[in-house]
Design a protein around this motif. Structure first.
Motif, PDB file in Angstrom:
ATOM      1  N   GLN A  49      11.954   1.758  11.998  1.00 26.02           N
ATOM      2  CA  GLN A  49      11.765   1.331  10.604  1.00 26.02           C
ATOM      3  C   GLN A  49      11.405   2.527   9.736  1.00 26.02           C
ATOM      4  O   GLN A  49      10.496   3.289  10.094  1.00 26.02           O
ATOM      5  N   ARG A  82      11.193   0.781   0.651  1.00 28.32           N
ATOM      6  CA  ARG A  82      10.514   0.021  -0.401  1.00 28.32           C
ATOM      7  C   ARG A  82       9.739  -1.170   0.142  1.00 28.32           C
ATOM      8  O   ARG A  82       8.689  -1.528  -0.362  1.00 28.32           O
ATOM      9  N   ASN A  83      10.304  -1.793   1.176  1.00 29.47           N
ATOM     10  CA  ASN A  83       9.651  -3.010   1.679  1.00 29.47           C
ATOM     11  C   ASN A  83       8.535  -2.716   2.682  1.00 29.47           C
ATOM     12  O   ASN A  83       7.971  -3.624   3.259  1.00 29.47           O
ATOM     13  N   MET A  84       8.222  -1.446   2.877  1.00 27.70           N
ATOM     14  CA  MET A  84       7.159  -1.097   3.837  1.00 27.70           C
ATOM     15  C   MET A  84       5.799  -1.193   3.136  1.00 27.70           C
ATOM     16  O   MET A  84       5.567  -0.542   2.117  1.00 27.70           O
ATOM     17  N   ASP A  85       4.926  -2.017   3.666  1.00 26.88           N
ATOM     18  CA  ASP A  85       3.583  -2.170   3.104  1.00 26.88           C
ATOM     19  C   ASP A  85       2.691  -1.078   3.697  1.00 26.88           C
ATOM     20  O   ASP A  85       2.544  -0.973   4.911  1.00 26.88           O
TER      21      ASP A  85
END
Lengths: 277, 221
Positions: free
Chosen positions: A97, A102-105
């Protein structure tokens, strides 16, 4: 014990000790960087770093001060973002990953990639509360579960036996080596996959250093560990892979035993033999 | 590089070179004594082994001290381990030279036996291998070291030829049996000296390239 059994025991101990490199077919790459460049304002600190770190291995980052090894370490859980004016190019993958996607918290990333610093930094709370802190802010309130987490993490950090009778005493009353192991226990409490260690034993005496090194060996059964160290012998002792950084570039990365007996690059040879740096 | 490690490595190099020079001379003198039937020189060689044995111990202690105190890595580690092994090889070479000297003394009281032609070639070659292996160590010359490794097969061939020839002499006359056995033994010692020179040459390749070429004859070229 017969001679043959004795020999077999030695060989199995050696394998236990993990001196053989993790088989990449069994241990897939946990962390991969591709063409990683990093800047502090206008000053470039990392240049095109490409490295692959296998799961459940220990990778040591070595190099002279200012070579970029700590910067690289902090890129792996986006800690550098806390410093103003920094930017990066290239990709870092954690278990496939992209960590800058952008979708990584970021909060969940830092739960997965824990960090231990050079100077132990326990919170001014009890030993119990230090370890329970992570699970608590993740919303866990169940006391039985928290007690179980605290015992498990302190045991993994090889501290349980020393503190089990004074869990509610202040963490600041522990010795330096104990405080550092407490910080490791605290990092383990969020169930990370990767543990980043920035000179975790540099401020400790030889006995405490050895405990941390033994701990690193135990922890790699379950975690992927990346450690920055100025102590070359420590890198040689604890790691499977060693990466040598110089002036922001990754000069050489390879199996630790090979790098310390016959490095491929002259810069590496010069550094590890103390001919420069 | 640490000034302390540097000082200790320089000291170690001086000592091993002095030992190498002493052993090289001992081997050469033993070989000459064999050809000239010079039992007086042979006896002095037999007496000169003790200082070499003592120096071997001192060099080994020095290597262990460097390993313990400096924990050297990379080229420094390879140097200390190479010296540790070369040290043992040199001491064994000196022992073998003493064995040759003992054969010389024994031969003087026995009926003469013709010395096989190949003996001279074998001794010249062995002498050269000893000299070149040590030169390769001093100059860190991998090409020269590999040449020494390649020559070992030739020494083995001469050794077989010599044994065949001495066997023939022994079959021709019972008087040749006792001196023949001593010559057998001398040839065997020479062959072992060449083996130790090869070991030293292999250690030079490890020291310079970090590659272990022992038991890999394809790496000799």
């Amino acid at each position: 014990m017969s001679v043959v059994v004795g020999y077999a025991k030695i060989m199995s101990d050696r394998q236990e000790a993990g001196r053989t490199l993790p088989n990449v077919n069994v241990h897939p790459m946990k962390l991969v960087t591709r063409n990683l460049n990093f800047w502090y304002s206008n000053s470039q600190a990392l240049f095109n770093v490409n490295v692959s770190i296998p799961e459940r291995s220990v990778t040591a980052l070595i190099g002279p001060s200012g070579c970029g090894k700590s910067t690289f370490l902090r890129c792996l859980n986006r800690m550098n973002e806390l410093i103003e004016g920094t930017r990066h190019e290239g990709e870092i993958y954690l278990g496939g990953q992209e960590i800058y996607a952008r979708n990584m918290d970021v909060v969940s990333l830092r739960k997965r990639v824990g960090m231990v610093f050079q100077k132990s930094n326990p919170f001014p709370k009890s030993i119990f509360e230090n370890v329970a802190y992570g699970p608590r802010i993740a919303g866990i309130r169940h006391m039985g579960y928290l007690t179980e987490v605290v015992e498990r993490c302190l045991t993994r950090a090889a501290l349980w036996d020393e503190v089990k009778d004074r869990l509610h005493d202040s963490a600041l009353g522990l010795s330096g080596g104990q405080q550092q192991r407490l910080c490791i226990a605290r990092a383990l409490a969020t169930e990370p996959e990767v543990l980043l260690m920035d000179e975790p034993a540099s401020a400790l005496d030889p006995a405490s250093t050895q405990r941390i090194e033994d701990l690193i060996y135990d922890l790699k059964r379950n975690y992927t560990i990346v450690i920055v160290t100025h102590n070359m012998q420590q890198a040689a002792r604890v790691s499977d892979l060693t990466a040598f950084f110089y002036q922001g570039r990754l000069v050489e990365v390879g199996p630790t035993d090979q790098l310390f007996t016959r490095p491929e690059k002259k810069e590496t040879e010069d550094y590890i033999t103390g001919r420069f740096g | 590089m640490s000034i302390h490690l540097n000082r200790d490595l320089e000291n170690l190099q001086r000592r091993i070179l002095a030992l190498a020079s002493a052993v090289e001379q001992t081997v050469e003198r033993a070989i000459n004594a064999l050809f000239e039937g010079d039992s007086r020189t042979a006896r002095t060689i037999m007496e000169s082994d003790t200082p070499i044995d003592l120096e071997e111990n001192k060099i080994e202690e020095e290597c262990l001290k460097i390993l313990a105190l400096h924990a050297p890595v990379a080229v420094d580690l390879r140097r200390v381990t190479a010296v540790l092994k070369i040290n043992t090889d040199l001491e064994r070479m000196a022992d073998l030279a003493v064995n040759i000297a003992e054969r010389v003394v024994s031969l003087t009281d026995l009926p003469p036996i013709p010395v096989p032609m190949a003996f001279r070639q074998m001794t010249d070659l062995t002498n050269m291998m000893v000299r070149d292996s040590l030169d390769a160590f001093v100059k860190l010359d991998v090409a020269l070291a590999k040449r020494v490794c390649r020559l070992d097969d030739e020494v083995d061939r001469y050794n077989r030829d010599i044994i065949d020839e001495i066997s023939r002499y022994m079959k021709q006359s019972p008087d040749h049996v006792d001196p023949g056995l001593h010559l057998f033994s001398a040839a065997r010692q020479l062959e072992r000296i060449a083996d130790h020179a090869t070991n030293i040459a292999e250690d030079v390749v490890y020291l310079v390239d970090g590659k272990i070429i022992r038991h890999h004859p394809e790496a000799f070229s």
